[in-house]
Write a protein that holds these residues in place. Structure first.
Motif, PDB file in Angstrom:
ATOM      1  N   UNK A 117       0.836  -1.209   0.000  1.00  0.00           N
ATOM      2  CA  UNK A 117       0.000   0.000   0.000  1.00  0.00           C
ATOM      3  C   UNK A 117       0.869   1.256   0.000  1.00  0.00           C
ATOM      4  N   UNK A 118       0.405   2.320  -0.635  1.00  0.00           N
ATOM      5  CA  UNK A 118       1.157   3.584  -0.615  1.00  0.00           C
ATOM      6  C   UNK A 118       1.342   4.083   0.821  1.00  0.00           C
ATOM      7  N   UNK A 119       2.428   4.801   1.061  1.00  0.00           N
ATOM      8  CA  UNK A 119       2.739   5.294   2.409  1.00  0.00           C
ATOM      9  C   UNK A 119       2.319   6.743   2.640  1.00  0.00           C
ATOM     10  N   UNK A 120       1.611   7.358   1.697  1.00  0.00           N
ATOM     11  CA  UNK A 120       1.300   8.774   1.835  1.00  0.00           C
ATOM     12  C   UNK A 120       0.422   9.080   3.048  1.00  0.00           C
ATOM     13  N   UNK A 121      -0.512   8.216   3.397  1.00  0.00           N
ATOM     14  CA  UNK A 121      -1.354   8.439   4.575  1.00  0.00           C
ATOM     15  C   UNK A 121      -0.498   8.416   5.840  1.00  0.00           C
ATOM     16  N   UNK A 122       0.393   7.442   5.916  1.00  0.00           N
ATOM     17  CA  UNK A 122       1.263   7.358   7.089  1.00  0.00           C
ATOM     18  C   UNK A 122       2.215   8.546   7.153  1.00  0.00           C
ATOM     19  N   UNK A 123       2.860   8.862   6.050  1.00  0.00           N
ATOM     20  CA  UNK A 123       3.869   9.918   6.043  1.00  0.00           C
ATOM     21  C   UNK A 123       3.288  11.313   6.216  1.00  0.00           C
ATOM     22  N   UNK A 124       2.149  11.586   5.577  1.00  0.00           N
ATOM     23  CA  UNK A 124       1.598  12.934   5.584  1.00  0.00           C
ATOM     24  C   UNK A 124       0.604  13.190   6.707  1.00  0.00           C
ATOM     25  N   UNK A 145     -15.680   5.664   7.063  1.00  0.00           N
ATOM     26  CA  UNK A 145     -14.386   5.288   6.470  1.00  0.00           C
ATOM     27  C   UNK A 145     -13.733   6.513   5.878  1.00  0.00           C
ATOM     28  N   UNK A 146     -12.397   6.452   5.825  1.00  0.00           N
ATOM     29  CA  UNK A 146     -11.648   7.559   5.256  1.00  0.00           C
ATOM     30  C   UNK A 146     -10.331   7.033   4.735  1.00  0.00           C
ATOM     31  N   UNK A 147     -10.017   7.363   3.511  1.00  0.00           N
ATOM     32  CA  UNK A 147      -8.740   6.989   2.923  1.00  0.00           C
ATOM     33  C   UNK A 147      -7.821   8.190   2.895  1.00  0.00           C
ATOM     34  N   UNK A 148      -6.808   8.103   2.089  1.00  0.00           N
ATOM     35  CA  UNK A 148      -5.887   9.226   1.933  1.00  0.00           C
ATOM     36  C   UNK A 148      -6.507  10.282   1.038  1.00  0.00           C
ATOM     37  N   UNK A 149      -6.359  11.523   1.466  1.00  0.00           N
ATOM     38  CA  UNK A 149      -6.763  12.656   0.633  1.00  0.00           C
ATOM     39  C   UNK A 149      -5.682  13.712   0.772  1.00  0.00           C
ATOM     40  N   UNK A 150      -5.273  14.313  -0.321  1.00  0.00           N
ATOM     41  CA  UNK A 150      -4.265  15.369  -0.225  1.00  0.00           C
ATOM     42  C   UNK A 150      -4.772  16.512   0.651  1.00  0.00           C
ATOM     43  N   UNK A 151      -3.862  17.175   1.295  1.00  0.00           N
ATOM     44  CA  UNK A 151      -4.251  18.312   2.131  1.00  0.00           C
ATOM     45  C   UNK A 151      -3.585  18.290   3.492  1.00  0.00           C
ATOM     46  N   UNK A 152      -2.923  17.193   3.812  1.00  0.00           N
ATOM     47  CA  UNK A 152      -2.185  17.130   5.062  1.00  0.00           C
ATOM     48  C   UNK A 152      -3.007  16.680   6.249  1.00  0.00           C
ATOM     49  N   UNK A 153      -2.360  16.701   7.395  1.00  0.00           N
ATOM     50  CA  UNK A 153      -2.946  16.171   8.626  1.00  0.00           C
ATOM     51  C   UNK A 153      -4.165  16.958   9.089  1.00  0.00           C
TER      52      UNK A 153
END
Length: 150
Positions: free
Chosen positions: A51-58, A127-135
């Protein structure tokens, strides 16, 4: 001036350290117990090694998320590719993924659960997935799921 700078560095370092040391439960039984004891919903993070790490990282590795999660949810991480998980846990995690309707990884489900007569009942909150925009944007959407009337 140097004292103020050192205090600032110490303060920022401690916040960053806390953000990187979140306590993720990997056992649903332990998570349900903690959720009920602390009267907080669970944030169930479904992921895998591919899975992409963008949710974890951002989001998850930020001080904002560390503070918010400590005050609002019990963190649960269900890694569907964990080679160290028992067959029982792997099967349980896949069943939960399917029950919550998770299709794309990574994805977060918010839920409450209760255990009565050895039967676990989940109440899905959203439910919520990754969305751009930061924490801050992600936390705002999470708050809308957890507190819809506010």
């Amino acid at each position: 001036m140097i004292k103020k700078l050192l205090l600032l560095i110490l303060f920022l370092g401690s916040i960053t350290f806390q953000a990187q040391n979140l306590v993720w439960k990997t056992s649903m039984d332990a998570a349900i117990t903690a959720s009920n004891d602390e009267n907080k919903p669970m944030l169930i993070f479904f992921t895998s090694s591919s899975a992409p790490n963008n949710l974890q990282n951002e989001v998850f590795k930020t001080p904002d998320f560390a503070v918010w999660s400590r005050d609002n949810v019990i963190l649960v991480k269900l890694d569907l590719s964990d080679a160290n998980a028992s067959d029982v846990d792997k099967e349980q995690n896949v069943k939960l993924k399917n029950a919550f309707g998770v299709e794309d990884l990574p994805e977060v489900c918010f839920a409450n659960a209760s255990i009565r007569k050895s039967k676990t009942t989940f109440q899905a909150l959203g439910k919520l997935g990754y969305k751009p925009g930061g924490a801050k944007a992600w936390i705002s959407e999470s708050d809308a799921i957890l507190h819809p009337s506010e």
